[in-house]
Design a protein around this motif. Sequence first.
Motif, PDB file in Angstrom:
ATOM      1  N   UNK A 162      41.742 -60.198  56.511  1.00 23.15           N
ATOM      2  CA  UNK A 162      41.800 -61.637  56.728  1.00 23.15           C
ATOM      3  C   UNK A 162      41.195 -62.034  58.066  1.00 23.15           C
ATOM      4  N   UNK A 163      41.610 -63.175  58.579  1.00 24.72           N
ATOM      5  CA  UNK A 163      41.016 -63.675  59.820  1.00 24.72           C
ATOM      6  C   UNK A 163      41.445 -62.871  61.037  1.00 24.72           C
ATOM      7  N   UNK A 164      42.624 -62.275  61.013  1.00 23.10           N
ATOM      8  CA  UNK A 164      43.085 -61.498  62.159  1.00 23.10           C
ATOM      9  C   UNK A 164      42.441 -60.121  62.217  1.00 23.10           C
ATOM     10  N   UNK A 165      41.893 -59.636  61.116  1.00 22.16           N
ATOM     11  CA  UNK A 165      41.292 -58.308  61.092  1.00 22.16           C
ATOM     12  C   UNK A 165      40.150 -58.129  62.072  1.00 22.16           C
ATOM     13  N   UNK A 166      39.078 -58.889  61.927  1.00 19.25           N
ATOM     14  CA  UNK A 166      37.952 -58.695  62.834  1.00 19.25           C
ATOM     15  C   UNK A 166      38.257 -59.080  64.278  1.00 19.25           C
ATOM     16  N   UNK A 167      39.137 -60.050  64.465  1.00 18.01           N
ATOM     17  CA  UNK A 167      39.379 -60.559  65.816  1.00 18.01           C
ATOM     18  C   UNK A 167      40.435 -59.772  66.579  1.00 18.01           C
ATOM     19  N   UNK A 168      41.446 -59.264  65.902  1.00 17.59           N
ATOM     20  CA  UNK A 168      42.541 -58.576  66.583  1.00 17.59           C
ATOM     21  C   UNK A 168      42.630 -57.109  66.159  1.00 17.59           C
ATOM     22  N   UNK A 169      42.648 -56.841  64.879  1.00 17.19           N
ATOM     23  CA  UNK A 169      42.835 -55.472  64.408  1.00 17.19           C
ATOM     24  C   UNK A 169      41.630 -54.584  64.724  1.00 17.19           C
ATOM     25  N   UNK A 170      40.429 -55.133  64.667  1.00 17.53           N
ATOM     26  CA  UNK A 170      39.241 -54.323  64.948  1.00 17.53           C
ATOM     27  C   UNK A 170      39.268 -53.742  66.362  1.00 17.53           C
ATOM     28  N   UNK A 171      39.478 -54.548  67.420  1.00 14.74           N
ATOM     29  CA  UNK A 171      39.534 -53.930  68.751  1.00 14.74           C
ATOM     30  C   UNK A 171      40.728 -52.995  68.939  1.00 14.74           C
ATOM     31  N   UNK A 172      41.857 -53.295  68.299  1.00 11.02           N
ATOM     32  CA  UNK A 172      43.011 -52.397  68.410  1.00 11.02           C
ATOM     33  C   UNK A 172      42.735 -51.070  67.715  1.00 11.02           C
TER      34      UNK A 172
END
Length: 190
Positions: free
Chosen positions: A156-166
């Motif tokens: 979803x929207x949190x994947x590329x923005x938050x989960x990817x760098x984590x």
Amino acid sequence: MGAEDDLNSAIAHVVLCCVCGPCIGHMHGKSFSGPGFHTNLFIHGVIGFLHYQGGKFGDFSAAYKISLAASRYLPIPCLMADLNRSNEVLSCVHVISGLVPFALALSGSDNPHLGNMMIACNIIALAYHAYEKNKEWAWYTAGAATVAYFAAPQMGTMGPKVMYPLCLAVMEYCGHRVYHSNVTIVEPRK
């Protein structure tokens, strides 16, 4: 983008920087992992932090797009090039497998299918290296790379923005330890 999403994304990129910083401090000699793996992800973390500050530091969208492509296509091929340093041809093949999709992304004609195929080939090569050399952290790095490159963008929207760098931070943590691990199989006493 909401302010809370931007804050979460900025924090995720700071976490990536915090994991990469000590790894940069341990770089030595000629390697592809230094600039291609550790420094690349550190720079992506810094640019990502600045990008998600809502324009407080200026417009970093063009720089973020470049660092995003670099963080996607270069780390695992550079790690594999270092792990195969004894075989110069194979080492060069791994570097080229990352540089080609990265160059295409920079030129504006990004081919996600080719990039995904190159990423998958390098992850499979890393898993084979883990199997062949009994390196448990190579297994962890391959798993973290699979989640970062193939699962996080689908969240979803949190994947590329938050989960990817984590996920990149977890991959960085594991990748730095690949050089220092071997699994010792102990035979049970009879």
